[in-house]
Design an enzyme around this catalytic site. Structure first.
Site, PDB file in Angstrom:
ATOM      1  N   SER A   1     -38.113  -5.989  10.470  1.00 58.61           N
ATOM      2  CA  SER A   1     -38.316  -7.351  10.008  1.00 58.61           C
ATOM      3  C   SER A   1     -37.559  -8.244  10.995  1.00 58.61           C
ATOM      4  O   SER A   1     -36.348  -8.111  11.162  1.00 58.61           O
ATOM      5  CB  SER A   1     -37.756  -7.485   8.594  1.00 58.61           C
ATOM      6  OG  SER A   1     -37.518  -8.837   8.339  1.00 58.61           O
TER       7      SER A   1
ATOM      8  N   ARG B   1     -33.562 -22.565   8.420  1.00 51.12           N
ATOM      9  CA  ARG B   1     -34.230 -22.569   7.112  1.00 51.12           C
ATOM     10  C   ARG B   1     -34.310 -23.941   6.451  1.00 51.12           C
ATOM     11  O   ARG B   1     -35.384 -24.329   5.951  1.00 51.12           O
ATOM     12  CB  ARG B   1     -33.585 -21.554   6.156  1.00 51.12           C
ATOM     13  CG  ARG B   1     -33.697 -20.098   6.592  1.00 51.12           C
ATOM     14  CD  ARG B   1     -35.093 -19.731   6.993  1.00 51.12           C
ATOM     15  NE  ARG B   1     -35.297 -18.291   7.106  1.00 51.12           N
ATOM     16  CZ  ARG B   1     -36.298 -17.728   7.746  1.00 51.12           C
ATOM     17  NH1 ARG B   1     -37.184 -18.486   8.383  1.00 51.12           N
ATOM     18  NH2 ARG B   1     -36.437 -16.426   7.783  1.00 51.12           N
TER      19      ARG B   1
ATOM     20  N   ASP C   1     -32.342 -15.877   2.460  1.00 49.53           N
ATOM     21  CA  ASP C   1     -33.320 -16.926   2.727  1.00 49.53           C
ATOM     22  C   ASP C   1     -33.897 -17.544   1.453  1.00 49.53           C
ATOM     23  O   ASP C   1     -34.173 -18.734   1.398  1.00 49.53           O
ATOM     24  CB  ASP C   1     -34.429 -16.399   3.637  1.00 49.53           C
ATOM     25  CG  ASP C   1     -33.930 -16.228   5.070  1.00 49.53           C
ATOM     26  OD1 ASP C   1     -33.014 -16.991   5.463  1.00 49.53           O
ATOM     27  OD2 ASP C   1     -34.428 -15.349   5.779  1.00 49.53           O
TER      28      ASP C   1
ATOM     29  N   ASP D   1     -45.668 -10.589   4.214  1.00 50.29           N
ATOM     30  CA  ASP D   1     -45.257 -11.134   2.914  1.00 50.29           C
ATOM     31  C   ASP D   1     -45.890 -12.490   2.623  1.00 50.29           C
ATOM     32  O   ASP D   1     -46.483 -12.690   1.570  1.00 50.29           O
ATOM     33  CB  ASP D   1     -43.725 -11.290   2.850  1.00 50.29           C
ATOM     34  CG  ASP D   1     -43.015  -9.944   2.737  1.00 50.29           C
ATOM     35  OD1 ASP D   1     -43.690  -8.932   2.478  1.00 50.29           O
ATOM     36  OD2 ASP D   1     -41.781  -9.927   2.914  1.00 50.29           O
TER      37      ASP D   1
HETATM   38  N1  ARG Z   1     -28.857 -11.890   7.829  1.00 47.59           N
HETATM   39  C1  ARG Z   1     -29.253 -13.067   8.528  1.00 47.59           C
HETATM   40  C2  ARG Z   1     -29.116 -14.248   7.622  1.00 47.59           C
HETATM   41  O1  ARG Z   1     -29.130 -14.122   6.450  1.00 47.59           O
HETATM   42  C3  ARG Z   1     -30.610 -12.989   9.153  1.00 47.59           C
HETATM   43  C4  ARG Z   1     -31.770 -12.586   8.292  1.00 47.59           C
HETATM   44  C5  ARG Z   1     -32.987 -12.671   9.119  1.00 47.59           C
HETATM   45  N2  ARG Z   1     -34.123 -11.962   8.691  1.00 47.59           N
HETATM   46  C6  ARG Z   1     -34.692 -10.934   9.342  1.00 47.59           C
HETATM   47  N3  ARG Z   1     -35.836 -10.575   8.930  1.00 47.59           N
HETATM   48  N4  ARG Z   1     -34.128 -10.307  10.320  1.00 47.59           N
HETATM   49  O2  ARG Z   1     -28.999 -15.342   8.118  1.00 47.59           O
END
Ligand code: ARG
Length: 390
Positions: free
Chosen positions: A169, A93, A122, A13
């Site tokens: 992912s 993040r 995110d 991405d």
């Molecule tokens: N659901 C979790 C969050 O929003 C982790 C997301 C992480 N992304 C991934 N590609 N696994 O904090």
């Protein structure tokens, strides 16, 4: 010269975002920034080599120390969990976003970009920090809604090489590894063993347990078995030993900020061990009143982190409260690691509120409790009597 700074992970991405920012958005210069919060070496190397081909310049920032001391340690003090799992992606993040903003300011850029889609959390976490600058915000994946096929075609046209059969992912930092997508999108399907990299399957864990003595000082871990360690090394060590015992796997349905339910699988051995130990020593040194109130504070702290709203002034205020309580959270916790479980088997602290004399030994003083007991639940007892038919 229009300049944009992109939060770059090296994945498909964010790689596709680079030519898109030039061709679709008309930027002349794309600066890719990768923030090292403990991703695998291989991932960082790949990000670097891809960025060097695709972007105009590449910046790699080693933020591991900062991540551990300024983000993970406050999370331990706050027992940071969301819907029962230990926060991992969410806590990294804002730090990544902060560094991207700093590079943009230094480079005099016009805009900031990230590669998040419009479905996850995110995007909100990056946006929230990006918006504290006055720069333009671009999220190509969210704005252009490319299908996976269109994206792959576009990547190919731009010489972006990817293994096309990447199944999941994955987001990984020193504290946590989260895995989603592919067959995991069926909540009924068991995660395949190959999804896990940090934790051993229970069938492959040793039969002999390990017992660790974890030292805490003012709420943060400082030593293992008496050996004082730097925070980064301490977390790495616990991930290795906890992972060997199969500790710290989570498989859950999670409510995202936007309301979608998502199936997520996580690995976080060090986090599991440290939060078990930290919660336990808090119960030894904090008063009942402090514990009850802090539970609510921890909960709100965690919600803010999950939502990516760590720049809300409330977050600072909660940290101030938490830090005050942690002044007494010093001592040792003994944790037994075996067959997927980290179990606390002992704890000690100079600030312990536990007194053997009061709890067990004093004889002949028990009769004084009778006076207390007469008034205990007075209204409840009356109400129960009134409910009975006369
Ligand atoms: N659901 C979790 C969050 O929003 C982790 C997301 C992480 N992304 C991934 N590609 N696994 O904090």
């Amino acid at each position: 010269m229009k300049k944009v700074v992109l939060a770059y992970s090296g994945g498909l991405d964010t790689s596709v975002c680079i030519p898109l920012l030039r061709e679709h958005y008309g930027y002349d210069e794309v600066i890719a920034v990768t923030v090292d919060v403990g991703q695998p070496e291989q991932e960082l190397r790949e990000a670097q080599s891809r960025a060097e081909k695709l972007s105009d310049s590449f910046v790699l920032i080693d933020a591991k120390q900062e991540f551990v001391y300024n983000y993970i340690f406050p999370l331990i003090k706050a027992n940071g969990t969301y819907e029962g799992y230990i926060l991992g992606t969410a806590i990294a993040r804002p730090l990544i976003a902060k560094h991207v903003v700093a590079v943009a300011k230094r480079e005099g850029a016009d805009a900031l970009a990230h590669g998040c889609t419009g479905k996850g959390n995110d995007q909100l976490r990056f946006d929230a920090v990006f918006r504290t600058s006055n720069l333009k915000l671009i999220a190509p994946m969210r704005e252009l809604c490319l299908t996976r096929e269109e994206e792959k075609r576009y990547a190919k046209e731009h010489g972006i090489a990817f293994e096309t059969d990447k199944r999941w992912s994955i987001d990984e930092n020193i504290w946590s590894r989260s895995i989603e997508g592919s067959e995991l999108e069926d909540p009924a399907a068991a995660p395949p063993e190959t999804a896990f990299q940090w934790t051993a399957a229970l069938d492959n864990t040793p039969d002999t347990p390990d017992v660790l003595k974890i030292g805490f000082e003012s709420g943060v871990p400082v030593s293992i078995n008496g050996r004082v360690l730097d925070g980064v090394a301490l977390i790495k060590d616990l991930n290795a030993i906890g992972g060997k015992h199969g500790i710290g796997r989570t498989d859950m349905i999670e409510d995202r900020v936007l309301g979608y339910k998502a199936r997520e699988v996580y690995e976080h051995p060090a986090a599991t061990i440290l939060l078990e130990a930290h919660r336990d020593i808090e119960r030894l040194v904090l008063t009942r009143n402090e514990l009850r109130f802090k539970d609510m504070v921890d909960h709100t702290w965690s919600e803010l982190v999950y939502q990516g709203l760590v720049m809300d002034p409330l977050f600072d205020a909660l940290n101030a409260f938490i830090d005050k309580t942690q002044e007494k959270v010093t001592g040792c916790v003994y944790v037994r690691l075996s067959k997927g479980v980290a179990r606390v088997i002992g704890r000690e602290s100079p600030y312990a509120l536990y007194s053997k004399d009061v709890s067990f030994d004093i004889k002949g003083e028990q009769s004084t409790a009778e006076g207390y007991s007469m008034y205990h639940g007075f209204q409840s007892i009356l109400a129960a009597m009134k409910r009975r038919p006369l």
